[in-house]
Scaffold this active site. Structure first.
Site, PDB file in Angstrom:
ATOM      1  N   ALA A   9       0.843  -1.201   0.000  1.00  0.00           N
ATOM      2  CA  ALA A   9       0.000   0.000   0.000  1.00  0.00           C
ATOM      3  C   ALA A   9       0.873   1.244   0.000  1.00  0.00           C
ATOM      4  CB  ALA A   9      -0.941  -0.011   1.205  1.00  0.00           C
ATOM      5  N   GLY A  10       2.005   1.143  -0.688  1.00  0.00           N
ATOM      6  CA  GLY A  10       2.900   2.293  -0.812  1.00  0.00           C
ATOM      7  C   GLY A  10       2.451   3.186  -1.948  1.00  0.00           C
ATOM      8  N   ARG A  87      17.504  -1.738 -11.146  1.00  0.00           N
ATOM      9  CA  ARG A  87      16.385  -2.568 -10.699  1.00  0.00           C
ATOM     10  C   ARG A  87      16.907  -3.889 -10.131  1.00  0.00           C
ATOM     11  NH1 ARG A  87      14.636  -0.065 -15.463  1.00  0.00           N
ATOM     12  NH2 ARG A  87      12.786   1.240 -15.228  1.00  0.00           N
ATOM     13  N   HIS A 174      12.569  -5.406 -18.649  1.00  0.00           N
ATOM     14  CA  HIS A 174      12.300  -4.088 -18.060  1.00  0.00           C
ATOM     15  C   HIS A 174      13.597  -3.560 -17.449  1.00  0.00           C
ATOM     16  CE1 HIS A 174      10.043  -0.833 -16.462  1.00  0.00           C
ATOM     17  NE2 HIS A 174      10.107  -1.214 -15.214  1.00  0.00           N
TER      18      HIS A 174
HETATM   19  N1  APR Z   1       4.023  -7.442   2.324  1.00  0.00           N
HETATM   20  C1  APR Z   1       3.256  -6.376   2.003  1.00  0.00           C
HETATM   21  N2  APR Z   1       3.754  -5.139   1.796  1.00  0.00           N
HETATM   22  C2  APR Z   1       5.069  -4.979   1.942  1.00  0.00           C
HETATM   23  C3  APR Z   1       5.939  -6.039   2.269  1.00  0.00           C
HETATM   24  C4  APR Z   1       5.362  -7.321   2.455  1.00  0.00           C
HETATM   25  N3  APR Z   1       6.097  -8.388   2.775  1.00  0.00           N
HETATM   26  N4  APR Z   1       7.195  -5.552   2.327  1.00  0.00           N
HETATM   27  C5  APR Z   1       7.128  -4.234   2.027  1.00  0.00           C
HETATM   28  N5  APR Z   1       5.846  -3.884   1.802  1.00  0.00           N
HETATM   29  C6  APR Z   1       5.298  -2.578   1.467  1.00  0.00           C
HETATM   30  C7  APR Z   1       5.981  -1.415   2.144  1.00  0.00           C
HETATM   31  O1  APR Z   1       5.569  -1.304   3.502  1.00  0.00           O
HETATM   32  C8  APR Z   1       5.522  -0.250   1.296  1.00  0.00           C
HETATM   33  O2  APR Z   1       4.334   0.358   1.786  1.00  0.00           O
HETATM   34  O3  APR Z   1       5.458  -2.304   0.084  1.00  0.00           O
HETATM   35  C9  APR Z   1       5.242  -0.891  -0.069  1.00  0.00           C
HETATM   36  C10 APR Z   1       6.112  -0.379  -1.188  1.00  0.00           C
HETATM   37  O4  APR Z   1       5.761   0.939  -1.390  1.00  0.00           O
HETATM   38  P1  APR Z   1       6.819   2.094  -1.709  1.00  0.00           P
HETATM   39  O5  APR Z   1       7.972   1.975  -0.774  1.00  0.00           O
HETATM   40  O6  APR Z   1       6.072   3.369  -1.762  1.00  0.00           O
HETATM   41  O7  APR Z   1       7.370   1.665  -3.151  1.00  0.00           O
HETATM   42  P2  APR Z   1       6.678   1.856  -4.586  1.00  0.00           P
HETATM   43  O8  APR Z   1       7.154   3.124  -5.190  1.00  0.00           O
HETATM   44  O9  APR Z   1       5.225   1.620  -4.487  1.00  0.00           O
HETATM   45  O10 APR Z   1       7.386   0.673  -5.399  1.00  0.00           O
HETATM   46  C11 APR Z   1       7.152  -0.670  -5.069  1.00  0.00           C
HETATM   47  O11 APR Z   1       7.329  -1.258  -7.380  1.00  0.00           O
HETATM   48  O12 APR Z   1       8.168  -0.005  -9.133  1.00  0.00           O
HETATM   49  C12 APR Z   1       8.421  -1.024  -8.235  1.00  0.00           C
HETATM   50  O13 APR Z   1      10.783  -0.873  -7.968  1.00  0.00           O
HETATM   51  C13 APR Z   1       9.554  -0.650  -7.352  1.00  0.00           C
HETATM   52  O14 APR Z   1       9.798  -2.829  -6.429  1.00  0.00           O
HETATM   53  C14 APR Z   1       9.304  -1.527  -6.170  1.00  0.00           C
HETATM   54  C15 APR Z   1       7.790  -1.587  -6.082  1.00  0.00           C
END
Ligand code: APR
Length: 308
Positions: A9-10, A87, A174
């Site tokens: 939910a990021g 990546r 990618h």
């Molecule tokens: N289960 C669920 N959520 C998780 C877990 C997990 N095991 N581990 C991490 N997260 C959550 C984090 O808490 C965070 O809220 O994944 C979310 C990632 O969100 P962001 O840090 O905002 O990253 P974002 O920009 O959304 O990118 C996520 O997409 O584009 C790709 O390279 C990027 O691999 C990355 C992914």
């Protein structure tokens, strides 16, 4: 109403939910490990829906219970890139996260179709398919719509035309050696090569290849999320509405383009069963060579995955 789970939910996951809620095609569940974040973002989004007039349900959770019976699981969980990172630098950390997300999702949604976004995309999609013992129809990686959209945006800016008139096809892995197919790309049916001088077109291709890095270096604390999440929403929409939509996406290849046993960006047709078909273009020698070079890079990161 169909059900779609977004794991992570990021930035990207929450924005995917945002686009999907507006499309009003599925009830949504946001899952994240951080206490309160998926719940808070889901509640905020649910409170926006009376304004935009959408009747879907949106909930957030730290566990997979509420995701039970999902038609589609979108995996965005993981660490994003920081400036200077490729990546592939995310491989070890994100493979543990993706593995767990697939296992826990399948335990309660055994029929789900998985759309993977987490980077490095091609090995993460490969991992998801293997961990879940899934048929290739049910695992699709998002990369090509995003990479093609970047190129479409740059072409539209260059020519001062509507983005709706611009069709671009970016195939391959990618990574920075993705393959923008300029011969197949066009503006209202006119090939790009007839509209843009060679050196300007080369600059657009290069900017497309580095498009993710350009955003990372501007944001400094994260990677792109509006365009990636819009791409995810388009894929979910194509599947749930059974559109038979042809888009570039990462699919598991079983001999198409002379490649097998890897996820790779190719034109695919998406419908209610997930991946319906891989479309094979007839390629010229230089295009085939560029794809083979990109495939070699993807194979290296898949090999690294097996070792990690
Ligand atoms: N289960 C669920 N959520 C998780 C877990 C997990 N095991 N581990 C991490 N997260 C959550 C984090 O808490 C965070 O809220 O994944 C979310 C990632 O969100 P962001 O840090 O905002 O990253 P974002 O920009 O959304 O990118 C996520 O997409 O584009 C790709 O390279 C990027 O691999 C990355 C992914």
């Amino acid at each position: 109403m169909p059900k779609v789970t977004v794991v992570g939910a990021g930035q990207t996951g929450a924005t995917t939910a945002h686009w999907l809620a507006q499309l009003e095609i599925a009830d949504l569940v946001l899952v994240d490990v951080v206490d309160g974040v998926p719940q808070g973002k889901a509640l905020d989004l649910a409170e926006a829906l009376p304004i935009v007039g959408s009747d879907v349900h949106v909930v957030g959770s730290n566990d997979y219970g509420p995701t039970a019976g999902s038609d589609i699981v979108v995996i965005t969980a993981g660490l994003p890139r920081k400036p200077g990172m490729s990546r592939d630098d995310l491989l070890a950390a994100n493979s543990a996260i993706v593995r767990q997300a697939v296992e826990q999702s399948l335990a309660v949604s055994p029929q789900a179709i998985f759309i993977i976004l987490t980077n490095p995309l091609d090995p993460m999609a490969y991992l998801a398919m293997k961990v879940g013992r899934l048929p290739r129809e049910r695992v699709i990686g998002q990369a090509g719509i995003l990479d093609s959209a970047r190129m479409r945006a740059f072409v539209a800016l260059e020519l001062g035309v509507s983005v709706r008139n611009v069709e671009c096809y970016v195939l391959g892995g990618h990574g920075d050696d993705m393959v923008p197919l300029t011969r197949h790309s066009n503006v209202a049916g006119v090939p790009l090569r007839d509209l843009i001088p060679a050196e300007r077109l080369a600059a657009i291709v290069e900017r497309t290849r580095k498009g993710g890095g350009e955003i990372v270096s501007l944001l400094k604390t994260g990677s792109a999320f509006y365009a990636p999440s819009a791409a995810l929403a388009q894929m979910v929409d194509a599947i749930l509405r059974d559109r038979h939509l042809i888009v570039p996406a990462a699919a598991y290849l079983t001999g198409e383009y002379g490649l097998r046993d890897l996820f790779f960006g190719v034109p695919v047709q998406l419908g209610r069963g997930g991946l319906e078909k891989v479309i094979e273009y007839t390629l010229e020698a230089d295009e085939r060579q560029a794809l083979e070079q990109s495939a070699a890079r993807v194979r290296e990161s898949i090999e690294a995955l097996k070792l990690s």
